[in-house]
Design a protein around this motif. Structure first.
Motif, mmCIF file in Angstrom:
data_model
loop_
_atom_site.group_PDB
_atom_site.id
_atom_site.type_symbol
_atom_site.label_atom_id
_atom_site.label_comp_id
_atom_site.label_asym_id
_atom_site.label_seq_id
_atom_site.Cartn_x
_atom_site.Cartn_y
_atom_site.Cartn_z
ATOM 1 N N GLN A 1 -32.827 51.702 -0.541
ATOM 2 C CA GLN A 1 -33.702 51.833 0.592
ATOM 3 C C GLN A 1 -32.594 52.234 1.600
ATOM 4 O O GLN A 1 -32.573 53.031 2.350
ATOM 5 C CB GLN A 1 -34.727 50.814 0.905
ATOM 6 N N ALA B 1 -34.193 54.556 5.505
ATOM 7 C CA ALA B 1 -35.565 53.508 5.415
ATOM 8 C C ALA B 1 -35.480 52.500 6.565
ATOM 9 O O ALA B 1 -34.295 52.161 7.218
ATOM 10 C CB ALA B 1 -36.229 52.789 3.885
ATOM 11 N N ASN C 1 -39.165 48.937 6.354
ATOM 12 C CA ASN C 1 -39.656 49.512 5.303
ATOM 13 C C ASN C 1 -38.936 48.896 3.949
ATOM 14 O O ASN C 1 -39.071 48.358 3.142
ATOM 15 C CB ASN C 1 -39.586 51.248 4.963
ATOM 16 N N ASP D 1 -39.935 46.174 1.531
ATOM 17 C CA ASP D 1 -39.986 46.798 0.226
ATOM 18 C C ASP D 1 -39.134 45.967 -1.318
ATOM 19 O O ASP D 1 -39.071 44.919 -1.866
ATOM 20 C CB ASP D 1 -38.756 48.472 -0.021
#
Length: 330
Positions: A124, A129, A133, A137
């Motif tokens: 990520q 990201a 987030n 995640d």
């Protein structure tokens, strides 16, 4: 007298409740004259035990009704007593398997969960990201993985407990199970070898832009590794991970095993191979200018990236297995 008879005394009601909680097979056999003996024996044994206990209290001067009530209270829940007669575990995982269950679950949680969290967080982050987030995640993947590990490991051991628990006694521990401590010389030899390998590896990376077998039209060396690694600073983050790996190696030898150390060690050990795996998969390891200057075939880059992916994957698997082995030995 049958097991289904309805009576009014506390003893009769208690005995009927015990027999009602026996396994279905035991109750169904009691309805056939040729197989009636097992439950009748339990009923007679239980009634005789209750009667003897009541008589003892009455002889000591207690009222019979109060004595009967006290005796049945001491015997406890009929369902629990029936489970004892049927040798049926009431706990989810009994003592015969609990230690193995705890060791395996701990090992899985301190190795696989950090591995998944690092992998998801790294992917990520490299995708760009946002902070929220990325954190969400990563935590979501870690919690989901932990929940699955707890659920399926518990289900596996609960199934084993009920399928084989009554036939499998608790494993007898002997001093033979104690791990052999490594010798002082062997321990130092491993550390020295690992240290030398890490230093050489780091030196090779740092000197690769200025020491090369290929040069450009101006005589400047063409680095073997992709310039992107230096332009983004990724190479320095990678070297920092390598240094942390070396620190973890020393910590494993000199510090006592603990869950925080195991988690931190797993996180560090898998971070490097995960990063290398991503670089190879995205073709960001080799410098295209170097492969062209060296006249390497087009397939060479593909083969090198594939080899790096395989080696990285095997390194991750080995780190997880080694972490599980270390945790289960505790």
């Amino acid at each position: 007298m049958t097991t289904t008879a309805t009576t009014n005394t506390l003893t009769d009601r208690y005995v009927a409740a015990v027999l009602r909680h026996l396994p279905g097979g035991r109750r169904s056999r009691s309805r056939r004259s040729e197989d009636q003996q097992p439950d009748i024996d339990i009923e007679r044994e239980l009634r005789a035990s209750i009667a003897d206990a009541v008589d003892d209290r009455v002889e000591a001067g207690a009222d019979r009704a109060e004595a009967e009530f006290a005796v049945l209270t001491e015997l406890g829940d009929p369902a629990r007593l029936a489970a004892g007669y049927a040798d049926r575990p009431l706990q989810l995982i009994g003592p015969a398997f609990y230690l193995d269950y705890r060791r395996l679950l701990t090992a899985l949680l301190v190795t696989i969960v950090p591995a998944v969290a690092v992998a998801v967080g790294l992917v990520q982050g490299l995708r760009g990201a946002g902070a929220l987030n990325l954190i969400g995640d990563t935590l979501g993947a870690a919690l989901t993985t932990a929940a699955h590990l707890v659920c399926w490991t518990t289900l596996l051991f609960a199934t084993i407990e009920r399928a084989a628990g009554r036939r499998t006694p608790a494993r007898r521990w002997t001093p033979d199970a104690l791990p052999e401590p490594p010798t002082r010389r062997a321990r130092y030899g491993e550390l020295i070898t690992y240290t030398v390998a890490m230093v050489l590896f780091t030196t090779l990376i740092l000197l690769s832009p200025v020491i090369s077998t290929e040069t450009d039209a101006h005589g400047a060396p063409i680095g073997v590794f992709a310039p992107w690694l230096w332009q983004t600073g990724f190479v320095y983050a990678f070297i920092a991970l390598v240094t942390l790996n070396l620190a973890v190696a020393y910590a494993k030898h000199y510090a006592r095993w603990s869950v925080p150390l195991a988690v931190a060690g797993t996180l560090v050990e898998i971070a490097c191979p995960i990063a290398l795996l991503w670089l190879a998969a995205s073709d960001r390891v080799l410098n295209p200018g170097f492969t062209q200057a060296a006249a390497w075939p087009q397939s060479a880059t593909t083969w090198i990236n594939t080899a790096l992916i395989v080696v990285s994957a095997l390194t991750i698997v080995f780190a997880v297995i080694d972490g599980i082995a270390r945790a289960t030995r505790r």
